[in-house]
Design a protein around this motif. Structure first.
Motif, mmCIF file in Angstrom:
data_model
loop_
_atom_site.group_PDB
_atom_site.id
_atom_site.type_symbol
_atom_site.label_atom_id
_atom_site.label_comp_id
_atom_site.label_asym_id
_atom_site.label_seq_id
_atom_site.Cartn_x
_atom_site.Cartn_y
_atom_site.Cartn_z
ATOM 1 N N LEU A 1 0.805 -1.222 0.000
ATOM 2 C CA LEU A 1 0.000 0.000 0.000
ATOM 3 C C LEU A 1 0.838 1.273 0.000
ATOM 4 C CD1 LEU A 1 -2.754 -1.134 2.523
ATOM 5 C CD2 LEU A 1 -3.043 -0.797 0.054
ATOM 6 N N LYS A 2 2.148 1.133 0.081
ATOM 7 C CA LYS A 2 3.006 2.326 0.051
ATOM 8 C C LYS A 2 2.806 3.076 -1.261
ATOM 9 C CE LYS A 2 6.768 0.912 3.147
ATOM 10 N NZ LYS A 2 8.222 0.610 3.235
ATOM 11 N N GLY A 3 2.724 4.396 -1.160
ATOM 12 C CA GLY A 3 2.517 5.207 -2.344
ATOM 13 C C GLY A 3 1.066 5.372 -2.746
ATOM 14 N N THR A 4 0.147 4.730 -2.003
ATOM 15 C CA THR A 4 -1.280 4.899 -2.253
ATOM 16 C C THR A 4 -1.872 5.777 -1.156
ATOM 17 O OG1 THR A 4 -2.152 3.056 -0.908
ATOM 18 C CG2 THR A 4 -1.246 2.514 -3.085
ATOM 19 N N GLU A 5 -3.151 6.086 -1.273
ATOM 20 C CA GLU A 5 -3.813 6.889 -0.250
ATOM 21 C C GLU A 5 -3.911 6.152 1.082
ATOM 22 O OE1 GLU A 5 -8.208 7.273 -0.651
ATOM 23 O OE2 GLU A 5 -7.908 6.202 -2.552
ATOM 24 N N TYR A 6 -3.623 4.848 1.071
ATOM 25 C CA TYR A 6 -3.660 4.048 2.293
ATOM 26 C C TYR A 6 -2.254 3.775 2.832
ATOM 27 C CZ TYR A 6 -8.440 3.346 0.776
ATOM 28 O OH TYR A 6 -9.750 3.552 0.374
ATOM 29 N N GLY A 7 -1.278 4.481 2.311
ATOM 30 C CA GLY A 7 0.105 4.235 2.685
ATOM 31 C C GLY A 7 0.430 4.530 4.131
ATOM 32 N N GLN A 8 -0.392 5.365 4.783
ATOM 33 C CA GLN A 8 -0.159 5.704 6.183
ATOM 34 C C GLN A 8 -1.077 4.935 7.137
ATOM 35 O OE1 GLN A 8 2.444 7.683 6.938
ATOM 36 N NE2 GLN A 8 2.779 7.682 4.701
ATOM 37 N N ARG A 9 -1.803 3.958 6.617
ATOM 38 C CA ARG A 9 -2.764 3.223 7.457
ATOM 39 C C ARG A 9 -2.083 2.593 8.670
ATOM 40 N NH1 ARG A 9 -7.884 1.057 6.613
ATOM 41 N NH2 ARG A 9 -8.126 3.000 5.439
ATOM 42 N N HIS A 10 -0.851 2.107 8.490
ATOM 43 C CA HIS A 10 -0.128 1.451 9.576
ATOM 44 C C HIS A 10 0.090 2.393 10.755
ATOM 45 C CE1 HIS A 10 3.519 0.101 11.756
ATOM 46 N NE2 HIS A 10 2.986 -1.094 11.569
ATOM 47 N N ASP A 11 0.283 3.690 10.478
ATOM 48 C CA ASP A 11 0.598 4.655 11.534
ATOM 49 C C ASP A 11 -0.634 5.298 12.143
ATOM 50 O OD1 ASP A 11 3.377 4.301 11.135
ATOM 51 O OD2 ASP A 11 3.302 5.667 9.413
ATOM 52 N N SER B 1 -13.934 -0.436 0.183
ATOM 53 C CA SER B 1 -13.656 -1.009 -1.132
ATOM 54 C C SER B 1 -12.429 -0.368 -1.774
ATOM 55 C CB SER B 1 -14.873 -0.853 -2.052
ATOM 56 O OG SER B 1 -15.230 0.515 -2.192
ATOM 57 N N GLY B 2 -12.155 0.903 -1.467
ATOM 58 C CA GLY B 2 -10.969 1.562 -1.999
ATOM 59 C C GLY B 2 -9.696 0.914 -1.512
ATOM 60 N N PHE B 3 -9.690 0.456 -0.274
ATOM 61 C CA PHE B 3 -8.544 -0.244 0.297
ATOM 62 C C PHE B 3 -8.250 -1.516 -0.505
ATOM 63 C CE2 PHE B 3 -6.693 -3.426 3.077
ATOM 64 C CZ PHE B 3 -5.758 -2.726 3.830
ATOM 65 N N ILE B 4 -9.293 -2.281 -0.795
ATOM 66 C CA ILE B 4 -9.118 -3.527 -1.544
ATOM 67 C C ILE B 4 -8.663 -3.240 -2.969
ATOM 68 C CG2 ILE B 4 -10.319 -5.547 -2.475
ATOM 69 C CD1 ILE B 4 -9.762 -5.741 0.513
ATOM 70 N N ARG B 5 -9.236 -2.224 -3.596
ATOM 71 C CA ARG B 5 -8.825 -1.890 -4.963
ATOM 72 C C ARG B 5 -7.372 -1.448 -5.015
ATOM 73 N NH1 ARG B 5 -14.222 0.241 -5.415
ATOM 74 N NH2 ARG B 5 -13.458 2.286 -4.744
ATOM 75 N N ALA B 6 -6.939 -0.663 -4.021
ATOM 76 C CA ALA B 6 -5.543 -0.206 -3.991
ATOM 77 C C ALA B 6 -4.594 -1.377 -3.812
ATOM 78 C CB ALA B 6 -5.354 0.815 -2.853
ATOM 79 N N LEU B 7 -4.957 -2.327 -2.951
ATOM 80 C CA LEU B 7 -4.125 -3.506 -2.736
ATOM 81 C C LEU B 7 -4.070 -4.364 -3.991
ATOM 82 C CD1 LEU B 7 -2.448 -5.211 -0.792
ATOM 83 C CD2 LEU B 7 -4.568 -6.247 0.040
ATOM 84 N N PHE C 1 -13.738 -9.493 -5.176
ATOM 85 C CA PHE C 1 -15.126 -9.930 -5.246
ATOM 86 C C PHE C 1 -15.896 -9.504 -3.991
ATOM 87 C CE2 PHE C 1 -12.741 -13.167 -3.075
ATOM 88 C CZ PHE C 1 -13.596 -13.712 -2.123
ATOM 89 N N LYS C 2 -17.206 -9.616 -4.083
ATOM 90 C CA LYS C 2 -18.100 -9.350 -2.962
ATOM 91 C C LYS C 2 -18.899 -10.617 -2.652
ATOM 92 C CE LYS C 2 -18.879 -4.392 -3.722
ATOM 93 N NZ LYS C 2 -19.916 -3.349 -3.966
ATOM 94 N N LEU C 3 -19.290 -10.772 -1.404
ATOM 95 C CA LEU C 3 -20.122 -11.889 -0.997
ATOM 96 C C LEU C 3 -21.451 -11.368 -0.468
ATOM 97 C CD1 LEU C 3 -17.585 -14.188 0.895
ATOM 98 C CD2 LEU C 3 -18.576 -14.573 -1.368
ATOM 99 N N PRO C 4 -22.529 -12.092 -0.708
ATOM 100 C CA PRO C 4 -23.815 -11.660 -0.155
ATOM 101 C C PRO C 4 -23.842 -11.858 1.352
ATOM 102 C CG PRO C 4 -24.028 -13.809 -1.191
ATOM 103 C CD PRO C 4 -22.649 -13.324 -1.518
ATOM 104 N N LEU C 5 -24.558 -10.978 2.019
ATOM 105 C CA LEU C 5 -24.715 -11.103 3.464
ATOM 106 C C LEU C 5 -25.663 -12.249 3.778
ATOM 107 C CD1 LEU C 5 -24.300 -10.010 6.363
ATOM 108 C CD2 LEU C 5 -26.273 -8.525 5.952
#
Length: 241
Positions: free
Chosen positions: A30-40, A69-75, A100-104
């Motif tokens: 995720l480095k370099g994405t909008e989620y790159g700082q999620r760890h901190d 969903s943005g997190f999954i797409r970035a990964l 993918f998505k799963l039904p509830l």
């Protein structure tokens, strides 16, 4: 949303990765994405991942889930750019990556152990076999799930009634209910104690509760989700919630 990652070890021999190494792999991707700082970021990370399962051909697969969903797409985008990846010191060839998505549904089982603290100040985990307090377990899970949900959606949702109406724990071969997982961080091992479940069932999920149950299905249950604990799979064969 979920991401399926199937890998083959480059040396031909699969050695189950340490959960901290898998977490590190995800953060590195995720480095370099909008989620790159999620760890901190403090508190909840809003993702989890399953244990690995290996087929007869030696292909190792695990799932990552998140209500974001943005997190999954970035990964997915980051992994798709590579023919191989490192998890810890081991190199793997990427053979499949699928979003993918799963039904509830109203019935779930665990894809990794659920972890909660009995006393977080003393770093004491709840042990199903030793403490035998299912009410405490359910109340702590419910409180944790509500706090995560409200933090993610900036809401003040409170679930009426119990989180689940029926629970069946997964008993290990030695008749033990608890799972001890060794996690290694910076070369220092420490145990994490949790429990796996064959069934976690909510008899009826009301329309106003569906968003909440979909959230916990993707964010995970209990503590230490970003270390790969509390992963949930909906059980097929029942009606959708």
């Amino acid at each position: 949303m979920r991401l399926k990652l199937s890998l083959i070890p480059q040396n031909g021999k699969f050695s189950r990765p340490n959960k901290h190494a898998v977490q590190g792999f995800i953060y590195h991707m995720l480095k370099g994405t909008e989620y790159g700082q999620r760890h901190d970021q403090p508190k909840f990370k809003f993702f989890t991942f399953s244990d690995f399962f290996v087929d007869r051909e030696g292909k190792a697969t695990f799932l990552v889930s998140s209500p974001d969903s943005g997190f999954i797409r970035a990964l997915q985008s980051a992994v798709k750019e590579r023919e191989s990846v490192y998890i810890g010191n081991d190199e793997y060839r990427v053979v499949e990556i699928k979003k993918f998505k799963l039904p509830l549904r109203n019935r779930f089982q665990t894809g990794s152990p659920i972890v909660i603290y009995r006393n977080s100040e003393e770093d004491e985990y709840f042990k199903l076999h030793a403490h035998r307090d299912l009410w405490f377990f359910l109340e702590r899970l419910k409180d944790n799930a509500e706090r995560k949900y409200n933090a993610f959606y900036n809401d003040d949702f409170i679930l009426e009634g119990p989180l689940f109406d029926r629970l069946i724990p997964k008993v290990r071969n030695n008749n033990k209910l608890d799972v001890y997982v060794k996690v290694v961080k910076n070369g220092v091992p420490f145990p994490v104690i949790g429990s796996n479940w064959e069934l976690l069932e909510k008899e009826r999920i009301e329309p106003q509760e569906r968003k909440f149950y979909r959230f916990i299905m993707e964010a995970g249950l209990g503590e230490k989700n970003s270390l790969g604990f509390g992963f949930l799979n909906p059980i097929r064969g029942e009606g959708r919630a």
